[in-house]
Design a protein around this motif. Structure first.
Motif, short mmCIF file in Angstrom:
data_model
loop_
_atom_site.label_atom_id
_atom_site.label_comp_id
_atom_site.label_asym_id
_atom_site.label_seq_id
_atom_site.Cartn_x
_atom_site.Cartn_y
_atom_site.Cartn_z
N ALA A 7 10.04 22.72 -20.78
CA ALA A 7 9.83 21.71 -19.55
C ALA A 7 9.76 20.45 -20.03
O ALA A 7 9.05 19.88 -21.17
N THR A 8 10.11 19.66 -19.29
CA THR A 8 10.08 18.21 -19.55
C THR A 8 9.27 17.58 -18.26
O THR A 8 9.86 17.72 -17.16
N MET A 9 8.23 17.04 -18.54
CA MET A 9 7.23 16.37 -17.55
C MET A 9 7.06 14.81 -17.42
O MET A 9 7.14 14.00 -18.62
N PHE A 10 7.27 14.31 -16.30
CA PHE A 10 7.22 13.01 -16.02
C PHE A 10 5.80 12.60 -15.20
O PHE A 10 5.89 13.22 -14.06
N THR A 11 4.75 12.26 -15.45
CA THR A 11 3.53 12.10 -14.74
C THR A 11 2.97 10.69 -14.90
O THR A 11 3.21 9.93 -15.71
N THR A 12 2.17 10.24 -13.83
CA THR A 12 1.31 9.32 -13.76
C THR A 12 -0.06 9.55 -13.68
O THR A 12 -0.21 10.59 -12.99
N ASN A 13 -1.10 8.95 -14.31
CA ASN A 13 -2.33 9.13 -14.23
C ASN A 13 -3.31 8.03 -14.14
O ASN A 13 -2.86 6.96 -14.16
N VAL A 14 -4.41 8.30 -13.47
CA VAL A 14 -5.52 7.32 -13.19
C VAL A 14 -6.54 7.81 -14.06
O VAL A 14 -7.01 8.97 -14.02
N ARG A 15 -7.02 6.81 -14.78
CA ARG A 15 -8.17 7.01 -15.85
C ARG A 15 -9.39 6.33 -15.21
O ARG A 15 -9.39 4.92 -14.95
N LEU A 16 -10.54 7.12 -15.07
CA LEU A 16 -11.52 6.26 -14.55
C LEU A 16 -12.83 6.36 -15.65
O LEU A 16 -13.13 7.58 -15.88
N GLU A 17 -13.37 5.37 -16.05
CA GLU A 17 -14.47 5.32 -16.84
C GLU A 17 -15.73 5.62 -16.35
O GLU A 17 -15.94 5.10 -15.38
N ILE A 18 -16.54 6.51 -16.84
CA ILE A 18 -17.80 7.05 -16.43
C ILE A 18 -18.85 5.91 -17.22
O ILE A 18 -19.18 6.05 -18.47
N PRO A 19 -19.61 5.14 -16.27
CA PRO A 19 -20.73 4.07 -16.88
C PRO A 19 -21.80 4.99 -17.80
O PRO A 19 -22.06 6.08 -17.08
N THR A 20 -22.23 4.80 -18.77
CA THR A 20 -23.11 5.21 -19.49
C THR A 20 -23.97 4.01 -20.24
O THR A 20 -23.68 2.99 -20.44
N LEU A 21 -25.14 4.33 -20.65
CA LEU A 21 -26.01 3.32 -21.24
C LEU A 21 -25.49 3.17 -23.22
O LEU A 21 -26.24 2.24 -23.57
N SER A 22 -24.37 3.94 -23.43
CA SER A 22 -24.06 3.87 -24.80
C SER A 22 -23.13 2.81 -24.93
O SER A 22 -22.27 2.62 -24.05
N ALA A 23 -23.18 1.86 -26.02
CA ALA A 23 -22.35 0.89 -26.34
C ALA A 23 -21.26 1.15 -26.88
O ALA A 23 -20.18 0.41 -26.88
N ARG A 24 -21.07 2.39 -27.64
CA ARG A 24 -19.97 2.76 -28.55
C ARG A 24 -19.15 3.96 -27.96
O ARG A 24 -17.86 4.27 -28.10
N VAL A 25 -19.67 4.79 -26.96
CA VAL A 25 -19.05 6.01 -26.36
C VAL A 25 -18.79 5.56 -24.89
O VAL A 25 -19.65 5.36 -24.10
N LEU A 26 -17.46 5.63 -24.43
CA LEU A 26 -17.04 5.60 -23.04
C LEU A 26 -16.30 6.93 -22.51
O LEU A 26 -15.29 6.96 -23.06
N PRO A 27 -16.91 7.59 -21.92
CA PRO A 27 -16.40 8.93 -21.45
C PRO A 27 -15.62 8.49 -20.03
O PRO A 27 -15.75 7.59 -19.42
N TYR A 28 -14.52 9.48 -19.92
CA TYR A 28 -13.62 9.00 -18.88
C TYR A 28 -13.03 10.42 -18.22
O TYR A 28 -13.20 11.30 -18.97
N VAL A 29 -12.61 10.29 -16.94
CA VAL A 29 -11.60 11.53 -16.28
C VAL A 29 -10.48 11.02 -16.00
O VAL A 29 -10.19 9.76 -15.78
#
Length: 131
Positions: A7-29
């Protein structure tokens, strides 16, 4: 019998960062979609009969009785290709190493929609530079 599928796949994605109180870790979906080209190769096993077995058609006169007759002669392999829609859903985190450089790790699920639905998991990593 399926021998090989690619399988060869071509995708486009949207990355949304989730705000946190941490200055060094940024979770995202991550979510998105695209197209996939899936190529499968099948090995074909043809049915053969032996005329000496009871209940099966007999061998024509003049033929060797020990020889099996092939009912469906043809190629040993069949190739099939199709285009499918692919959906992506996942998440991860960026770990900031400095003000501009971060280390990323994520887990994604890719779902191929079509006649034979398939789900693929992917674990990825990377390095990002932020301006």
């Amino acid at each position: 019998l399926e021998r090989d599928t690619r399988a060869t796949m071509f995708t486009t994605n949207v990355r949304l960062e989730i705000p946190t109180l941490s200055a060094r870790v940024l979770p995202y979906v991550v979510g998105g979609g695209g197209v996939a080209s899936v190529r499968s190769e099948f090995e074909v096993n043809y049915l053969a009969i032996d005329g000496r077995m009871p209940g099966l058609p007999s061998i024509r006169p003049g033929m060797d009785p020990g020889r099996a007759l092939s009912i469906l002669p043809g190629p040993p392999f069949i190739e099939n290709s199709r285009t499918s829609m692919v959906l992506t859903l996942g998440g991860g985190a960026s770990f900031l190493l400095s003000d501009h450089v971060s280390l990323d790790a994520d887990l994604r699920v890719l779902s191929l929609l079509g006649t034979r639905d398939r789900t693929i998991g992917r674990f990825g990593g990377g390095v990002s530079y932020r301006f």
